[in-house]
Motif scaffolding. Structure first.
Motif, PDB file in Angstrom:
ATOM      1  N   GLU A 109       0.846  -1.184   0.000  1.00 23.13           N
ATOM      2  CA  GLU A 109       0.000   0.000   0.000  1.00 23.13           C
ATOM      3  C   GLU A 109       0.880   1.232   0.000  1.00 23.13           C
ATOM      4  O   GLU A 109       1.884   1.291   0.723  1.00 23.13           O
ATOM      5  N   LEU A 110       0.525   2.184  -0.830  1.00 21.24           N
ATOM      6  CA  LEU A 110       1.249   3.450  -0.932  1.00 21.24           C
ATOM      7  C   LEU A 110       0.299   4.589  -0.609  1.00 21.24           C
ATOM      8  O   LEU A 110      -0.855   4.576  -1.033  1.00 21.24           O
ATOM      9  N   LEU A 111       0.797   5.574   0.129  1.00 21.15           N
ATOM     10  CA  LEU A 111       0.013   6.751   0.485  1.00 21.15           C
ATOM     11  C   LEU A 111       0.847   7.989   0.214  1.00 21.15           C
ATOM     12  O   LEU A 111       1.911   8.180   0.806  1.00 21.15           O
ATOM     13  N   ARG A 112       0.371   8.811  -0.702  1.00 22.93           N
ATOM     14  CA  ARG A 112       1.095  10.030  -1.079  1.00 22.93           C
ATOM     15  C   ARG A 112       0.912  11.092  -0.004  1.00 22.93           C
ATOM     16  O   ARG A 112      -0.203  11.372   0.420  1.00 22.93           O
ATOM     17  N   ASP A 113       2.019  11.662   0.466  1.00 22.05           N
ATOM     18  CA  ASP A 113       2.006  12.777   1.408  1.00 22.05           C
ATOM     19  C   ASP A 113       2.529  13.988   0.648  1.00 22.05           C
ATOM     20  O   ASP A 113       3.740  14.204   0.547  1.00 22.05           O
ATOM     21  N   ALA A 114       1.607  14.756   0.086  1.00 23.19           N
ATOM     22  CA  ALA A 114       1.981  15.891  -0.766  1.00 23.19           C
ATOM     23  C   ALA A 114       2.761  16.942   0.005  1.00 23.19           C
ATOM     24  O   ALA A 114       3.690  17.554  -0.540  1.00 23.19           O
ATOM     25  N   ASN A 115       2.415  17.165   1.269  1.00 17.09           N
ATOM     26  CA  ASN A 115       3.106  18.176   2.070  1.00 17.09           C
ATOM     27  C   ASN A 115       4.569  17.830   2.300  1.00 17.09           C
ATOM     28  O   ASN A 115       5.430  18.704   2.253  1.00 17.09           O
ATOM     29  N   ALA A 116       4.854  16.570   2.560  1.00 15.13           N
ATOM     30  CA  ALA A 116       6.225  16.134   2.815  1.00 15.13           C
ATOM     31  C   ALA A 116       6.967  15.759   1.534  1.00 15.13           C
ATOM     32  O   ALA A 116       8.179  15.591   1.547  1.00 15.13           O
ATOM     33  N   GLY A 117       6.244  15.599   0.429  1.00 15.42           N
ATOM     34  CA  GLY A 117       6.868  15.217  -0.842  1.00 15.42           C
ATOM     35  C   GLY A 117       7.383  13.790  -0.840  1.00 15.42           C
ATOM     36  O   GLY A 117       8.394  13.488  -1.461  1.00 15.42           O
ATOM     37  N   VAL A 118       6.677  12.907  -0.121  1.00 14.94           N
ATOM     38  CA  VAL A 118       7.085  11.502  -0.053  1.00 14.94           C
ATOM     39  C   VAL A 118       5.883  10.600  -0.284  1.00 14.94           C
ATOM     40  O   VAL A 118       4.733  11.046  -0.244  1.00 14.94           O
ATOM     41  N   ILE A 119       6.192   9.343  -0.493  1.00 22.19           N
ATOM     42  CA  ILE A 119       5.168   8.311  -0.585  1.00 22.19           C
ATOM     43  C   ILE A 119       5.394   7.361   0.582  1.00 22.19           C
ATOM     44  O   ILE A 119       6.445   6.711   0.678  1.00 22.19           O
ATOM     45  N   HIS A 120       4.432   7.317   1.484  1.00 20.79           N
ATOM     46  CA  HIS A 120       4.507   6.348   2.584  1.00 20.79           C
ATOM     47  C   HIS A 120       4.154   4.980   2.034  1.00 20.79           C
ATOM     48  O   HIS A 120       3.351   4.849   1.118  1.00 20.79           O
ATOM     49  N   VAL A 121       4.758   3.968   2.622  1.00 17.65           N
ATOM     50  CA  VAL A 121       4.617   2.618   2.098  1.00 17.65           C
ATOM     51  C   VAL A 121       4.359   1.633   3.237  1.00 17.65           C
ATOM     52  O   VAL A 121       4.883   1.792   4.341  1.00 17.65           O
ATOM     53  N   ARG A 122       3.519   0.659   2.947  1.00 13.43           N
ATOM     54  CA  ARG A 122       3.275  -0.463   3.861  1.00 13.43           C
ATOM     55  C   ARG A 122       3.272  -1.722   3.006  1.00 13.43           C
ATOM     56  O   ARG A 122       2.554  -1.806   2.006  1.00 13.43           O
ATOM     57  N   SER A 123       4.078  -2.692   3.394  1.00 19.13           N
ATOM     58  CA  SER A 123       4.116  -3.970   2.697  1.00 19.13           C
ATOM     59  C   SER A 123       4.028  -5.058   3.751  1.00 19.13           C
ATOM     60  O   SER A 123       4.816  -5.064   4.700  1.00 19.13           O
TER      61      SER A 123
END
Length: 150
Positions: A109-123
């Motif tokens: 699962e990927l979750l875009r964090d536009a404020n931080a400019g990253v993609i959080h990830v859960r595998s």
């Protein structure tokens, strides 16, 4: 001697049946999805990684530093890594990875964090105790693939 062979064959069939059943169970489940707008935390088992919970150092992995306007931009990378896209929208992506033997399913699962400019990830593996580091390796390979595509 013949009895030992029968016992050995019976044990192999029982173990194979157990793993086949676990594979079936993993295929019948779904990814946990978002909980209050965040990726689900990892459980206590060593079979998952997540970047959305820094306090869980045992399961923590760095988010992917990739500022994108939409996660649809990373779907090709996930598919090239062997994932099957289940859900994708502006900020959330869910994909499944299946093992070749017994068909065990892991969720990415990927979750875009536009404020931080990253993609959080859960595998995470859906069943079993340990994944032998497969989910961490999957995320690191995806990170490398996506960063090289930039």
């Amino acid at each position: 001697m013949k009895q030992l062979i029968y016992i050995g064959v019976a044990l192999v069939l029982i173990v194979a049946g157990y793993f086949a059943f676990q594979g079936y169970l993993s295929r019948s489940q779904k990814a946990p999805g978002l909980i209050d707008g965040r990726l689900a935390p990892c459980g206590s088992k060593p079979n998952s990684v997540c970047s959305d919970n820094v306090s869980d150092q045992k399961h923590y992995i760095k988010p992917i530093a990739l500022p994108v306007s939409s996660l649809s931009a990373v779907t090709a990378g996930v598919e090239r890594s062997g994932g099957k896209i289940i859900t994708v929208d502006q900020d959330y992506l869910a994909a499944e990875f299946s093992s070749s033997v017994f068909g065990f399913v892991d969720d990415l699962e990927l979750l875009r964090d536009a404020n931080a400019g990253v993609i959080h990830v859960r595998s995470a593996s859906r069943v079993g105790y340990s994944d032998l580091g497969v989910n961490r390796k999957r995320v690191e390979a995806l990170r490398k693939l996506l960063e090289n595509d930039q």
